[in-house]
Design a protein around this motif. Structure first.
Motif, PDB file in Angstrom:
ATOM      1  N   LEU B 151       0.867  -1.181   0.000  1.00 60.59           N
ATOM      2  CA  LEU B 151       0.000   0.000   0.000  1.00 60.59           C
ATOM      3  C   LEU B 151       0.903   1.230   0.000  1.00 60.59           C
ATOM      4  O   LEU B 151       1.821   1.329   0.817  1.00 60.59           O
ATOM      5  N   LEU B 152       0.640   2.131  -0.936  1.00 59.53           N
ATOM      6  CA  LEU B 152       1.333   3.416  -0.926  1.00 59.53           C
ATOM      7  C   LEU B 152       0.312   4.477  -0.555  1.00 59.53           C
ATOM      8  O   LEU B 152      -0.783   4.503  -1.119  1.00 59.53           O
ATOM      9  N   LEU B 153       0.666   5.331   0.378  1.00 56.26           N
ATOM     10  CA  LEU B 153      -0.218   6.451   0.720  1.00 56.26           C
ATOM     11  C   LEU B 153       0.522   7.733   0.378  1.00 56.26           C
ATOM     12  O   LEU B 153       1.516   8.077   1.022  1.00 56.26           O
ATOM     13  N   LYS B 154       0.048   8.393  -0.660  1.00 56.87           N
ATOM     14  CA  LYS B 154       0.715   9.616  -1.103  1.00 56.87           C
ATOM     15  C   LYS B 154      -0.015  10.827  -0.547  1.00 56.87           C
ATOM     16  O   LYS B 154      -1.214  11.004  -0.771  1.00 56.87           O
ATOM     17  N   ASN B 155       0.704  11.637   0.190  1.00 54.62           N
ATOM     18  CA  ASN B 155       0.121  12.888   0.690  1.00 54.62           C
ATOM     19  C   ASN B 155       0.914  14.059   0.120  1.00 54.62           C
ATOM     20  O   ASN B 155       2.146  14.039   0.081  1.00 54.62           O
ATOM     21  N   ILE B 156       0.186  15.050  -0.331  1.00 59.93           N
ATOM     22  CA  ILE B 156       0.782  16.364  -0.617  1.00 59.93           C
ATOM     23  C   ILE B 156      -0.045  17.377   0.152  1.00 59.93           C
ATOM     24  O   ILE B 156      -1.274  17.426  -0.006  1.00 59.93           O
ATOM     25  N   TYR B 157       0.602  18.124   1.008  1.00 61.18           N
ATOM     26  CA  TYR B 157      -0.103  19.130   1.803  1.00 61.18           C
ATOM     27  C   TYR B 157       0.528  20.497   1.528  1.00 61.18           C
ATOM     28  O   TYR B 157       1.744  20.595   1.337  1.00 61.18           O
ATOM     29  N   LYS B 158      -0.299  21.517   1.529  1.00 62.27           N
ATOM     30  CA  LYS B 158       0.153  22.839   1.077  1.00 62.27           C
ATOM     31  C   LYS B 158       1.308  23.407   1.909  1.00 62.27           C
ATOM     32  O   LYS B 158       2.183  24.092   1.399  1.00 62.27           O
ATOM     33  N   LYS B 159       1.320  23.095   3.207  1.00 64.26           N
ATOM     34  CA  LYS B 159       2.356  23.674   4.068  1.00 64.26           C
ATOM     35  C   LYS B 159       3.641  22.844   3.996  1.00 64.26           C
ATOM     36  O   LYS B 159       3.571  21.616   3.928  1.00 64.26           O
ATOM     37  N   PRO B 160       4.792  23.506   4.066  1.00 57.39           N
ATOM     38  CA  PRO B 160       6.062  22.773   3.912  1.00 57.39           C
ATOM     39  C   PRO B 160       6.471  22.070   5.207  1.00 57.39           C
ATOM     40  O   PRO B 160       7.450  22.446   5.859  1.00 57.39           O
ATOM     41  N   MET B 161       5.713  21.104   5.571  1.00 51.82           N
ATOM     42  CA  MET B 161       5.983  20.417   6.834  1.00 51.82           C
ATOM     43  C   MET B 161       5.914  18.908   6.642  1.00 51.82           C
ATOM     44  O   MET B 161       5.136  18.403   5.832  1.00 51.82           O
ATOM     45  N   ILE B 162       6.748  18.242   7.388  1.00 51.60           N
ATOM     46  CA  ILE B 162       6.691  16.773   7.393  1.00 51.60           C
ATOM     47  C   ILE B 162       6.196  16.374   8.770  1.00 51.60           C
ATOM     48  O   ILE B 162       6.946  16.383   9.740  1.00 51.60           O
ATOM     49  N   GLU B 163       4.918  16.124   8.847  1.00 55.71           N
ATOM     50  CA  GLU B 163       4.280  15.852  10.137  1.00 55.71           C
ATOM     51  C   GLU B 163       3.752  14.419  10.132  1.00 55.71           C
ATOM     52  O   GLU B 163       3.211  13.958   9.135  1.00 55.71           O
ATOM     53  N   SER B 164       3.922  13.756  11.257  1.00 56.97           N
ATOM     54  CA  SER B 164       3.440  12.375  11.301  1.00 56.97           C
ATOM     55  C   SER B 164       1.941  12.330  11.626  1.00 56.97           C
ATOM     56  O   SER B 164       1.418  13.219  12.314  1.00 56.97           O
ATOM     57  N   PHE B 165       1.286  11.351  11.107  1.00 62.00           N
ATOM     58  CA  PHE B 165      -0.095  11.055  11.483  1.00 62.00           C
ATOM     59  C   PHE B 165      -0.286   9.548  11.276  1.00 62.00           C
ATOM     60  O   PHE B 165       0.602   8.871  10.756  1.00 62.00           O
ATOM     61  N   TYR B 166      -1.398   9.050  11.722  1.00 64.69           N
ATOM     62  CA  TYR B 166      -1.567   7.592  11.701  1.00 64.69           C
ATOM     63  C   TYR B 166      -2.523   7.123  10.607  1.00 64.69           C
ATOM     64  O   TYR B 166      -3.516   7.787  10.310  1.00 64.69           O
TER      65      TYR B 166
END
Lengths: 256, 256
Positions: B151-166
């Protein structure tokens, strides 16, 4: 008065005229005032050339609406639109799977399409849902390469109603163009699968070759050209194929 | 506007093919390829100068791809503007790829033996600017008998942050979390799917950021690669967001 104008603008011939001249063109028309619509893609099945097809789908009414006593009817057609059989499946699970091979289709080794309509057991329905679920194709073995549905095609308003179509709209003549967003010259062989999502015949052209898709029919076309960019011209507002690419004894399937 | 992305893995090679053409409009001027990457807590956006292309497509091989790089195409953007701004958010730089049908690239993965699979991919700007949850069945696009399901989960979020979530794997019947894993924003996250998760009652659920769930199956060097639809694609009536919100609420109750 506004209602009358709206009705006129939504007349099939008027829409075709609008689409011909790109005046407020309309690709998809779903009447949200309808209370009951179970919409289906025209999903490809193929048992030709040692292909087997798998169809994975969810019980949409149970999963999203918590409805009990749901069922689906799945209607299988030949490539020319002749009905092969209807499958009514009750006692659905949330996730369901059907394997379509030549035994399932009484020995037919060919290709065609099927539609799936979701219903609940009493006649009262109050939803507009679309099944755009997942097809897997395997060739010579039991490993499936998957592709999702991508073209709303037919619908039923309730279990006893007629199948209706024309969600996807047409123009008068072949002035619509769709270019495949991939370079197809890298493959040894490419096939396009088209299903007619309308109640009219569709004329289309791939590069210099002309084709006709009759009402309720579908077609697999082996590409003659190996151009990098492939342009499909047609009188249909959304004629996007399922694509099979072949190279080195492997194949890939995806929607265009 | 659409962003595009690649994948980097030791398991396969990746090629990203981005069309330079539009279906309904002619090109105006030169099309440029831009890359965005997080650097020192800002988005660094630069015009790429060295890549393969022809008159119809841009080709990015795995040397240019990474799990944290994203790309977009545009008419020339004033270089001064790009360099002088510390980009604290991704923005809608242009409408070049805002088209109907959607403007998509082709992302293809392959192995050295010749197996390959692809899908028509894009990451719409509308997804980048939102937070939200994702729900997807682990069963729909996987092969239980595969050598490997990923499984690949691709996220792109507008803010330049690498934040963990579950991401949670939830058995919908028992209403139990059977697995949870930390994943990150602005990354392609890889998760091996062991057979125990490929149950028809098991769904993945995230409750903080959106992402695209991509499923890869590999067996005897054959590959399947496809994404699942978001739930709102199944319901077309006016109550769609209400119904999906209620459904997600149930999954939220399980993880909280």
């Amino acid at each position: 008065m506004k209602l009358l104008i709206k009705k006129i603008l939504r007349n099939k011939k008027i829409i075709q005229f609008r689409n011909q001249f790109n005046f407020k063109s309309l690709s998809i028309l779903i009447n949200n005032k309808e209370k009951n619509m179970s919409i289906s893609d025209s999903f490809l099945w193929r048992t030709d050339n040692n292909f087997t097809t798998k169809f994975n789908f969810i019980d949409i009414l149970n999963f999203f609406y918590d409805m009990e006593k749901t069922f689906v009817e799945i209607i299988f057609y030949t490539k020319n639109g002749e009905k092969i059989k209807t499958l009514k499946i009750e006692n659905l699970e949330k996730f369901n799977q059907i394997t379509i091979d030549k035994n399932f289709l009484d020995g037919i080794e060919d290709y065609g399409y099927f539609n799936i309509f979701h219903h609940k057991s009493n006649d009262e329905q109050d939803f507009i849902i679309a099944n755009r679920c997942y097809l897997g194709f395997s060739k010579d073995n039991d490993f499936y390469s998957y592709v999702h549905g991508n073209l709303l095609s037919k619908y039923k308003k309730n279990p006893n109603s007629e199948i209706e179509t024309d969600i996807v709209q047409n123009s008068l003549f072949m002035n619509q163009e769709y270019s495949i967003q991939n370079n197809l010259s890298e493959f040894e062989n490419t096939e396009f699968f088209f299903a007619n999502p309308t109640s009219d015949k569709i004329k289309f052209k791939i590069d210099d070759d002309n084709y006709l898709l009759k009402k309720n029919s579908c077609k697999i076309i082996q590409l003659k050209q190996t151009n990098k960019k492939i342009i499909i011209k047609s009188n249909c507002m959304l004629l996007r194929p399922i694509i099979f690419n072949y190279k080195n004894n492997f194949f890939d399937v995806y929607h265009g | 506007m659409n962003y595009f992305f690649g994948i980097k893995s030791e398991l396969f090679n990746t090629k990203l093919t981005i069309p330079k053409f539009k279906n309904k409009k002619k090109l105006n001027g030169k099309i440029c390829l831009y890359q965005a990457i997080i650097e020192n807590k800002f988005w660094k956006i630069e015009k790429l100068l060295s890549y393969a292309e022809d008159e119809s497509f841009i080709y990015l091989d795995q040397k240019l791809l990474d799990n944290n790089k994203i790309f977009f195409i545009s008419d020339e953007i004033n270089k001064k503007d790009l360099n002088k701004i510390k980009h604290s958010e991704l923005k809608n730089f242009n409408n070049y790829t805002s088209t109907n049908p959607s403007y998509r690239s082709n992302i293809r993965i392959s192995n050295d033996i010749g197996g390959f699979s692809s899908y028509q991919s894009d990451y719409p700007f509308s997804m980048i600017s939102k937070e939200g949850s994702v729900l997807s069945s682990l069963c729909l696009l996987t092969n239980k008998n595969a050598d490997k399901n990923i499984l690949l989960l691709k996220n792109i979020y507008k803010k330049p942050m690498i934040e963990s979530f579950y991401v949670y794997f939830i058995n919908n019947k028992t209403r139990k979390i059977i697995h949870k894993k930390k994943i990150y924003t602005n990354q392609t996250n890889f998760i091996d799917l062991s057979e125990e998760y490929l149950d028809k009652e098991v769904y993945l659920f995230t409750n903080k950021y959106l992402c695209i769930p991509l499923y890869i199956s590999i067996k005897n060097n054959q590959i399947s690669f496809e994404h699942t639809h978001p739930p709102h694609e199944y319901i077309l009536s006016d109550d769609r967001y209400n119904k999906i919100s209620l459904l997600k609420k149930k999954f939220n109750e399980i993880i909280n």
